[in-house]
Design an enzyme around this catalytic site. Sequence first.
Site, PDB file in Angstrom:
ATOM      1  N   HIS A   1      93.115  40.599 116.746  1.00 56.61           N
ATOM      2  CA  HIS A   1      94.454  40.027 116.952  1.00 56.61           C
ATOM      3  C   HIS A   1      95.138  40.727 118.121  1.00 56.61           C
ATOM      4  CE1 HIS A   1      95.458  43.605 114.448  1.00 56.61           C
ATOM      5  NE2 HIS A   1      96.523  43.652 115.238  1.00 56.61           N
TER       6      HIS A   1
ATOM      7  N   HIS B   1      96.837  38.100 110.307  1.00 57.49           N
ATOM      8  CA  HIS B   1      97.513  37.671 111.542  1.00 57.49           C
ATOM      9  C   HIS B   1      96.505  37.613 112.678  1.00 57.49           C
ATOM     10  CE1 HIS B   1      97.422  41.929 112.265  1.00 57.49           C
ATOM     11  NE2 HIS B   1      98.231  41.940 113.280  1.00 57.49           N
TER      12      HIS B   1
ATOM     13  N   HIS C   1      99.577  45.567 122.108  1.00 57.74           N
ATOM     14  CA  HIS C   1      98.186  45.992 121.889  1.00 57.74           C
ATOM     15  C   HIS C   1      97.317  44.789 121.588  1.00 57.74           C
ATOM     16  CE1 HIS C   1      99.697  46.020 117.633  1.00 57.74           C
ATOM     17  NE2 HIS C   1      98.508  45.542 117.370  1.00 57.74           N
TER      18      HIS C   1
ATOM     19  N   HIS D   1      99.487  50.120 107.801  1.00 57.99           N
ATOM     20  CA  HIS D   1     100.707  49.359 108.025  1.00 57.99           C
ATOM     21  C   HIS D   1     101.220  48.858 106.679  1.00 57.99           C
ATOM     22  CE1 HIS D   1     100.080  49.207 112.320  1.00 57.99           C
ATOM     23  NE2 HIS D   1      98.985  48.500 112.232  1.00 57.99           N
TER      24      HIS D   1
ATOM     25  N   TYR E   1      96.067  53.276 116.328  1.00 57.86           N
ATOM     26  CA  TYR E   1      96.450  52.848 117.676  1.00 57.86           C
ATOM     27  C   TYR E   1      95.942  53.909 118.651  1.00 57.86           C
ATOM     28  CZ  TYR E   1      99.984  49.431 116.044  1.00 57.86           C
ATOM     29  OH  TYR E   1     100.639  48.377 115.477  1.00 57.86           O
TER      30      TYR E   1
ATOM     31  N   GLU F   1      93.861  48.783 119.181  1.00 54.99           N
ATOM     32  CA  GLU F   1      93.927  49.126 117.761  1.00 54.99           C
ATOM     33  C   GLU F   1      92.583  48.817 117.124  1.00 54.99           C
ATOM     34  OE1 GLU F   1      96.503  46.540 115.450  1.00 54.99           O
ATOM     35  OE2 GLU F   1      96.704  47.986 113.831  1.00 54.99           O
TER      36      GLU F   1
END
Length: 305
Positions: free
Chosen positions: A148, A198, A212, A244, A253, A263
Amino acid sequence: MAVMRMGYVHARVTDLAEAKEHYANTLGLYETHSEPGKVFYKGWDEWDHHSVVLEEGGVGVAKFGFKVEYESDIDAIEKKAQDFGLTVERMSAGDNLEVSDGIRFTSPSEHVFEVYHSQKVIGTEVGTHNPDAFPRHLVGVGVPALDHALILAENVRKMEDMFKAVFDFFPTERVQTDLNDDDAHFIASWMTCNNQIHQIAVLEGEQSKLHHFAFKLDNWDQVGRAADLFSMDDVPIDIGPTRHGITRGQTIYFFDPAGNRNEVFAGGYPAYRDRPINKWTPDAIAKGIFYHARELNERFTTVYT
Ligand SMILES: [Fe+2]
């Protein structure tokens, strides 16, 4: 379903030789083509010709490509994009190496999006006939696939509207100032069109910028192993390994040699169109972003390319 996934990202790097060390030797992407000033990569579990293209000169993102299921989806998305008020241009087969014809437009956030229906299939590194679980001789982290991206935009709500109207995406999580959507200011939105938690996220910030892009990993063990490899290879770590709160993903990250943030991302929960959206309010944003530290590092909001 029209859009199946984010199929490629073209990122800019300042020095291609340094970038190759990072993306090929540390992350373990497979080089599928190289030409002066450009290199094409795929992860071992990806079957299309490439998912990451590095272009020498500058930093940040040059464009994203979204793959649709059918050629006819291109016309439908072109119409939806025009109805949304976007200026759409046609791209020809071969405008991008091994990528079909399609369309291109610039989003309200000033990012370039391309939509295409096919790419040369070269197969995963384990094939499809009695495939093994993973390739025996992975290099470095051995990331299986692109996952993503998070981009910045002045108007997050408008970007969410665009992804919904043009790509039929739906939001899974948001940071917003009020639980009532009509009264709220949207600070960030996480969106998808499939079960992936996502595929694209938009955070309020400077137009056209990249926060990112991320590669998929399977689990915490893989994330921990990646962190060890980053130490071995002197990769600057921004934060992590941590989780997260938003998406529940397990993460690190880190930066490529040009300063683009990458990431590695594992976990998350399955996304469904009918699942109520998780809404985070600004008082809990630090816990949402970094679930363990519950504190934002300054870099998260100030460093982007
Ligand atoms: Fe991410």
